[in-house]
Write a protein that holds these residues in place. Structure first.
Motif, mmCIF file in Angstrom:
data_model
loop_
_atom_site.group_PDB
_atom_site.id
_atom_site.type_symbol
_atom_site.label_atom_id
_atom_site.label_comp_id
_atom_site.label_asym_id
_atom_site.label_seq_id
_atom_site.Cartn_x
_atom_site.Cartn_y
_atom_site.Cartn_z
ATOM 1 N N ARG A 416 56.377 77.274 89.178
ATOM 2 C CA ARG A 416 56.329 77.942 87.875
ATOM 3 C C ARG A 416 54.960 78.563 87.622
ATOM 4 N N TYR A 418 52.892 79.686 89.979
ATOM 5 C CA TYR A 418 52.809 80.884 90.826
ATOM 6 C C TYR A 418 53.604 82.044 90.201
ATOM 7 N N ALA A 419 54.732 81.713 89.592
ATOM 8 C CA ALA A 419 55.585 82.758 89.021
ATOM 9 C C ALA A 419 55.020 83.325 87.727
ATOM 10 N N ARG A 420 54.158 82.571 87.060
ATOM 11 C CA ARG A 420 53.664 83.001 85.757
ATOM 12 C C ARG A 420 52.201 83.443 85.791
ATOM 13 N N PRO A 424 51.924 87.542 89.814
ATOM 14 C CA PRO A 424 52.847 86.523 90.314
ATOM 15 C C PRO A 424 52.943 86.510 91.838
ATOM 16 N N TRP A 426 55.472 85.634 94.146
ATOM 17 C CA TRP A 426 56.886 85.310 94.142
ATOM 18 C C TRP A 426 57.345 84.591 95.418
ATOM 19 N N ALA A 429 56.189 81.058 95.144
ATOM 20 C CA ALA A 429 56.990 80.393 94.119
ATOM 21 C C ALA A 429 58.369 80.036 94.655
ATOM 22 N N ASP A 455 65.088 79.011 87.469
ATOM 23 C CA ASP A 455 63.781 79.592 87.794
ATOM 24 C C ASP A 455 63.813 80.276 89.160
ATOM 25 N N ARG A 456 64.551 79.693 90.086
ATOM 26 C CA ARG A 456 64.678 80.294 91.423
ATOM 27 C C ARG A 456 65.347 81.663 91.331
ATOM 28 N N THR A 458 65.117 83.780 88.945
ATOM 29 C CA THR A 458 64.105 84.734 88.466
ATOM 30 C C THR A 458 63.242 85.217 89.622
ATOM 31 N N ALA A 459 62.827 84.276 90.508
ATOM 32 C CA ALA A 459 62.004 84.648 91.656
ATOM 33 C C ALA A 459 62.784 85.557 92.609
#
Length: 491
Positions: A416, A418-420, A424, A426, A429, A455-456, A458-459
């Motif tokens: 999370r 790494y994604a934010r 990012p 990705w 993440a 969340d996955r 989204t990545a």
């Protein structure tokens, strides 16, 4: 002159005053200094004689209130020089305090009993050590409790075997709580083996119920959720019927959290209510434990605002009470909720406090989670090196203790972050989301699995892998709907 007349003269002179009239007439010195001065004028032998007489008089007047008055009796017998009877009443006072959930008070009585007993009083020393561990396991005195138990076990082969089995299992539980594992700790493995061997030889479910529940709790908190839940559930009815209320409340709280982590919310609510009933008229610590457990259920269900509010209130009360294990537990709940709400500023200071206290209290599973969440917080606040250091610490701790639940949440928290980030990462993440998902699936942590799958997705979307993203999001939606999670997008 009569005693009543003497008391009247002392009252008239201003040295003493009436404290209560009902149910009995009771006087107090007007000032502690007056009491100290009067006491100091007595010869040592006279003091002992008076304390002995006071104890005997209390027993003669109130034979039906021994447990209630045990602490006063213990004090008088100790000051009278009668250590044997003092120890007896200290143990009785400790048991009475435990029944009322007065954990700190109980621990103090048991520890004093241990100090006053001599090596020949094997069973008394063992009872005192078990009592101190039972009363004080949530406070930062775990090493001392283990040392006291292990010293008391020496030469205790011929005592009541139920007592000996309980002592071995408490050693195993406390060692497990500080992060030891049977595979790497000969002392823990020996304690488990000896406890199980004795319990099985007794062929009595009551002898092994509490120990097995405690070990089940440890299994659950390191990720063996179903195994731990079964052990605690099997033992709870036996412990509740034949055990003590302190153990019943403690197991109820552990089992509630385990069911919530599994997504078994109906079972979690049912056990939570049982624990709440048991702790309803108890001391502040036990009531606080129930509220922390409530926050844990709110967290898993996705009631994030409620979880933040509840855990923050618990934090303040735990600090006031000096219940540092409770501070660590409440911090973990607050940190997890704040990370999920993407509020690193609010989470940072409490998590750092919880990290420091987790070292004092030796709460290894909580420490792993705290470091994982703290890494996320630091990274989101711009301190990526600090975040990496915390994640590395969390993963090393998880590896040492076999804590798959903490390991999974660390990967998820890192993903999370790494994604934010401002830019990012990705791919990094996604790798961590995949690691977390594999672990959550393996241990059956369905609420966490649903959130990690979302969340996955989204990545995957960010990486242009739209079909895989849609599949991941569909799984998350189906699972979240099935569980009734409140913080998922469809809720």
């Amino acid at each position: 002159m009569s005693a009543r007349a003497d008391l009247g003269n002392l009252e008239a002179s201003g040295l003493i005053q009436i404290a209560t009239i009902e149910p009995e007439l009771e006087y107090l010195f007007r000032h502690a200094l007056i009491q100290e001065a009067a006491y100091a004028t007595l010869l040592k032998q006279d003091r002992r004689t008076l304390h002995q007489a006071a104890a005997e008089t209390i027993l003669a007047l109130h034979p039906d209130r021994e447990a209630e008055l045990a602490s006063v009796l213990a004090m008088h017998f100790e000051l009278a020089g009668d250590s044997g009877r003092a120890v007896h009443y200290l143990l009785l006072a400790g048991d009475h305090a435990l029944e009322r959930f007065a954990s700190k008070e109980a621990a103090r009585f048991f520890k004093r009993a241990s100090e006053l007993s001599d090596p020949s009083q094997v069973e008394i020393r063992l009872s005192a050590a078990i009592g101190a561990a039972k009363a004080g396991w949530g406070y930062p005195d775990r090493d001392a409790d283990i040392a006291r138990l292990e010293a008391a076990i020496v030469g205790a082969e011929k005592v009541d075997q139920r007592l000996l089995s309980e002592a071995w299992f408490w050693i195993a539980f406390l060692r497990g709580q500080r992060g030891e594992r049977p595979e790497s700790s000969p002392a823990l493995k020996n304690a488990l083996d000896r406890g199980e061997e004795i319990a099985e030889s007794l062929n009595d479910p009551r002898a092994s119920a509490l120990p097995k529940a405690l070990l089940g709790a440890y299994s659950a908190f390191t990720g063996q959720l179903w195994q731990g839940a079964r052990a605690m559930q099997d033992a709870l009815d036996v412990v509740e019927t034949h055990g003590d209320p302190v153990s019943t409340a403690m197991i109820s709280n552990f089992l509630t959290i385990t069911y919530a982590r599994l997504g078994e919310f109906e079972k979690a609510d049912e056990i939570l209510e049982r624990g709440r009933r048991v702790a309803g008229s108890s001391d502040a610590i036990s009531r606080l434990d129930v509220e922390i457990t409530t926050a844990a259920v709110q967290l898993e269900r996705g009631e994030l605002d409620n979880a933040v509010k509840s855990s923050l209130a618990c934090l303040g009360r735990a600090e006031d009470l000096g219940a540092y294990a409770c501070v660590v537990a409440a911090t973990t709940m607050f940190g997890a909720a704040s990370v999920r709400k993407d509020d690193p500023v609010a989470a940072k200071a409490p998590l750092e406090r919880g990290r420091d206290l987790s070292l004092v209290t030796n709460m290894a599973p909580m420490r792993t989670l705290i470091h994982g969440f703290l890494g996320n917080v630091k990274a989101q606040l711009g301190d990526l090196p600090g975040g990496i250091a915390d994640w590395d610490t969390a993963l090393a701790s998880a590896g040492e203790t076999g804590d798959r639940f903490g390991e999974a949440h660390t990967f998820w928290a890192r993903a999370r972050a790494y994604a934010r980030g401002t830019e990012p990462e990705w791919e990094a993440a996604l790798q961590d989301f995949d690691r977390a998902i594999a672990l959550f699936e393996a241990i059956g942590a369905k609420p966490s699995l649903a959130r990690a799958l979302h969340d996955r997705a989204t990545a995957l979307n960010a990486l242009g892998r739209l079909d895989a993203a849609a599949e991941s999001d569909q799984r998350a939606t189906e699972l979240g709907t099935q569980l009734g999670l409140r913080d998922m997008p469809f809720a």
